[in-house]
Structures are given as structure tokens and as C-alpha cells.
Motif scaffolding. Structure first.
Motif, PDB file in Angstrom:
ATOM      1  N   VAL A 198     -15.211  36.612  25.261  1.00 17.63           N
ATOM      2  CA  VAL A 198     -14.218  35.536  25.344  1.00 17.63           C
ATOM      3  C   VAL A 198     -13.107  35.968  26.303  1.00 17.63           C
ATOM      4  N   ASP A 236     -15.398  31.504  34.633  1.00 16.80           N
ATOM      5  CA  ASP A 236     -16.797  31.360  34.183  1.00 16.80           C
ATOM      6  C   ASP A 236     -17.722  32.246  35.011  1.00 16.80           C
ATOM      7  N   SER A 295      -2.638  30.817  20.595  1.00 15.22           N
ATOM      8  CA  SER A 295      -3.479  31.063  19.417  1.00 15.22           C
ATOM      9  C   SER A 295      -2.978  32.314  18.702  1.00 15.22           C
ATOM     10  N   GLU A 314     -11.690  28.967  20.831  1.00 12.74           N
ATOM     11  CA  GLU A 314     -11.281  29.587  22.096  1.00 12.74           C
ATOM     12  C   GLU A 314      -9.766  29.730  22.155  1.00 12.74           C
TER      13      GLU A 314
END
Ligand code: AMP
Ligand code: GLY
Length: 418
Positions: A198, A236, A295, A314
């Protein structure tokens, strides 16, 4: 959550601040920490490379998660001892930490996993060094194999300097001669539980000590995040071509990598290349990446440590930007002058959007003040709506801090502030 953070730098101070932003209910202890960290949470003095001792302490204290900041404890096997004791730990075992601990090992993994990186020769004699320098030509890139606190890498057009650097380090093991890669650097932090990967938000670090990338390499003089100039799909692509193949190759060899894979990248005209891996959060990039993390850091790192990364949401990052600038002592990086009083921190903190992460500070006797104890003294972190705003704040705050002889770069994030 009861959390033990290992380390004593600005990175660990930023980690602590991010954990406290998650929840003030976390009980946090830092070993050994520093004077700035001691102001916000408990600190404890332990030899941070003694894995058995740390595991014993963590068991006694019912620690639910250990976060290892620097590379030295990882390379010394501290995470191995904690795992043996059944304590969740964010940071790889000794064998997997070799991705950072040995540049030779990192190249071997990259080659086996077909990860794009510069061509290199691992030299063990000066004759091999000379022929590799001839083969690649100037500018020369010479790297010591083991940990060298940011001082093992020399990039130079001066053949004699390249020779001398190799001659100095060859007694300590192999020396890597690498092709020169030209382009913007990117630091991408990737969490891995040994299987899932991640990414966090990319950052850019400034390695050279002076403005316009002049002077010697340092551990890092400043950073900003995000990187508005990155092409669409960049993260990515790095996950697919760099992080996943590396993590798979590590598992295939029976040395799963659990923790943070720091991908040090160069975006060259012919594509992205890895210049180094680190096995931990970068400093000072952590200060800007975590400043923007919305987060819960504790949840993300615990999920990483316990093999549940695929099942967490995520990470979310703020649209705000962050800029950090390192305040360094006179003489850093060669021979920092220490023991000088640091004044004006409260005034600096009064600038909106500013926080300060301490690195090398101590209390000045019994007073409320601080003195410098090392080269990179502290980092000032600014948050802003855009880079013009964040830069204005960070430099306004720095102007309010007085430390005799100190210096900092004035061009951090300049290229994105328009
Ligand atoms: P490293 O410790 O491998 O990250 O190297 C420290 C710094 O040296 C990097 O951040 C780059 O600025 C520079 N560097 C390392 N390898 C190369 C390379 N092959 N080409 C150009 N610059 C490099
Ligand atoms: N900022 C570079 C590093 O942490 O290695």
C-alpha cells in the motif's frame, strides 16, 4: 493502543505527533526519544539495538505495537526478537532489512525481480573500481555497501575524488560503482505486510546541503509533498514495476519484508529507476507525508505488522500541501558545532499551520530552553493550501528561530511554488 516507538529523531517526533492526531487516547512511549518528544509523551532510555532487552521491556509493559524508526535497530535484529516474543512490530527482520543494510544485496534482489535500476558493478579490488569507473564514465557514482549514515554515496565529476572515496570504503567491504542517472528524485513510502503493498503519498527530499543542490550529500535538508509534477499513474507504475516484484522476491526467498519499503527513485527521460531502498520511514520526508495523512496511522501500521494490510481502507491524504525545512548546526554535515542555545521556538510555533519536530536537542540545564546536540537540529513543518502559502509560513517560522551559526536551505519546494 499502547505503542512503543524506537528512535530519537525528527522522524520519530513526527510519528508521535501523527499518532496523537489519530487519538489522544494512545499510550505512547519512545525509546530513547529526544527533548522535544519528551515534552509530549513518555520517553525511556534503552539501548535501541539490544533486541532481547527491548522485547523484554515491551512484554512487561504490555505494548501492543512497536514502531521502529531508524535502520540501525532493524539491521541489528530488533524486530526479530520482538516477533519471537509475539509482539506486533512495524519493521522488517534483520535479513529483510538487508535491502537497506547492503546495497549489493538490494541490487541482487532488484536484478532477480527485474526492477528497473541503474547498471552497476560491485567491486572488491581497486582494479575493479578503476575499470568500472572507465566503463561508466563521468559523472561518477560510488557507493559504500553498508550503512554509512548518508555519507557512503559520492556523485562527482572528479575522477580522483571518486577513486579516493572507493579506496576509503573498500576496506569495509564491496564498493558499488553505478551509472549516473539524471532526473527528479521521488521518495515513495510503501507499506507491506510481506504480501500486500500500500503506497503513501509521494514526497521529494533535498539531499545536498546548500541551495541549488550544491555542497555534499546529507541525510536530507528539506522535503515537500505531494508532487504536482508527477505524471498520471506514476504511483501505480511504481507499485507494479518496483514494490510488488521486490516484495514477491523477498517472500520467495523466505525473508518476507514487513514494514515500510522506502523506494528512492529517479524519474529519468527513459523511465523510472530505483536509486536505493530503505527499510524504514525517510527523514525528513515523513514529516510532510504524515502531516497530510488523514487516516489513522496506528491502524495502518498495526495492520501492516499483523498481516492484515489487504483488509484496511486505503490511506487518505489531505489536499493541503506540506513543506519541511531542516535547521542544521554550523559545520553540518562535516563537523557540526553543538551545545548552543535555540531561541524563538514559541514564536515560530505561533505562525499558523506550523509544527516543529525535534531531532538533536536537549534541555538547557533546568531551564525551559533547548540547546543543540547534533547536526540536524530540528525540522520546521508547514501546512498550507498551496506551496506559496506553505513556503511563506515555513520560512517565516524559521526566521523567528535563533541558533548561532545555523543554516538551512531557502529553496525547498521553490520549484512547485508558482
Ligand atoms: P543513496 O544513498 O543511494 O540514495 O544516494 C544518495 C544520493 O546520491 C541520492 O539521493 C541521489 O541524489 C544521489 N545518487 C545516488 N545514486 C545515483 C545515481 N546512480 N545517479 C545519480 N545520482 C545518484
Ligand atoms: N531522507 C533520506 C532518508 O531518510 O534516507
Amino acid at each position: 493502543m499502547k505503542i512503543l516507538v524506537i528512535g530519537s529523531g525528527a522522524r520519530e517526533h513526527a510519528i508521535v505527533n501523527a499518532l496523537l492526531r489519530d487519538s489522544t487516547a494512545h499510550e505512547i512511549v519512545v525509546a530513547p526519544g529526544n527533548a522535544g518528544i519528551h515534552d509530549v509523551v513518555e520517553t525511556v532510555s534503552i539501548d535501541t539495538t539490544d533486541g532481547a532487552l527491548i522485547a523484554e521491556y515491551a512484554s512487561e509493559q504490555n505494548i501492543e505495537l512497536v514502531i521502529v524508526g531508524p535502520e540501525a535497530p532493524l539491521v541489528a535484529g530488533v524486530a526479530d526478537e520482538l516477533r519471537k516474543a509475539g509482539i506486533p512490530v512495524f519493521g522488517p527482520d534483520k535479513a529483510a532489512a538487508q535491502l537497506e543494510g547492503s546495497k549489493d544485496f538490494a541490487k541482487e534482489i532488484m536484478n532477480a525481480a527485474r526492477v528497473p535500476t541503474g547498471r552497476s558493478v560491485s567491486a572488491t579490488t581497486m582494479a575493479d573500481v578503476e575499470s568500472a569507473l572507465d566503463e561508466f564514465g563521468a559523472p561518477y557514482v560510488v557507493k559504500a555497501d553498508g550503512l554509512a549514515a548518508g555519507k557512503g554515496v559520492l556523485v562527482t565529476a572528479d575522477r580522483k575524488a571518486a577513486h579516493d572515496h572507493a579506496a576509503f570504503f573498500i576496506h569495509q567491504g564491496a564498493v558499488l560503482i553505478e551509472e549516473f542517472l539524471d532526473g527528479q528524485e521521488v521518495s515513495l513510502f510503501v507499506l507491506s505486510d510481506g504480501d500486500a503493498v500500500v503506497p503513501l503519498s509521494p514526497a521529494q527530499d533535498y539531499k545536498r546541503v546548500f541551495d541549488n543542490d550544491e555542497g555534499p550529500n546529507t541525510g536530507g535538508m528539506g522535503a515537500y509533498s505531494p508532487l504536482p509534477w508527477l505524471p498520471e499513474g506514476f504511483v501505480d507504475e511504481v507499485i507494479e514495476t518496483v514494490a510488488q516484484p521486490t516484495i514477491r522476491e523477498m517472500s520467495r526467498r523466505g525473508i518476507p519484508f514487513v514494514g515500510l519499503l522506502y523506494c528512492g527513485l529517479i524519474v529519468t527521460p527513459i523511465g523510472v529507476r530505483v536509486i536505493e531502498f530503505n527499510a524504514r520511514f525517510g527523514d525528513p520526508e515523513t514529516q510532510v507525508v504524515l502531516e497530510r495523512l488523514e487516516s489513522s496511522l496506528a491502524e495502518l501500521l498495526l495492520a501492516t505488522a499483523t498481516g492484515r494490510l489487504a483488509s484496511v481502507a486505503e490511506p487518505v491524504f489531505s489536499d493541503d500541501v506540506a513543506v519541511t525545512v531542516v535547521l542544521a548546526s554550523e559545520g553540518y554535515p562535516e563537523s557540526p558545532v553543538t551545545g548552543r542555545p535555540i531561541l524563538g521556538l514559541a514564536d515560530a510555533l505561533a505562525v499558523p499551520g506550523i509544527s516543529i519536530a525535534h531531532a538533536a536537542t536537549a534541555r538547557d540545564g533546568d531551564s525551559e530552553g533547548f540547546v543543540s546536540t547534533g547536526g540536524r537540529v530540528l525540522t520546521v513543518i508547514a501546512r498550507g493550501a498551496d506551496f506559496v502559502d506553505a513556503r511563506r509560513r515555513v520560512y517565516l517560522a524559521l526566521d523567528r528561530i535563533t541558533l548561532e551559526g545555523s543554516h538551512f536551505r531557502t529553496d525547498i519546494a521553490e520549484r512547485v511554488a508558482r
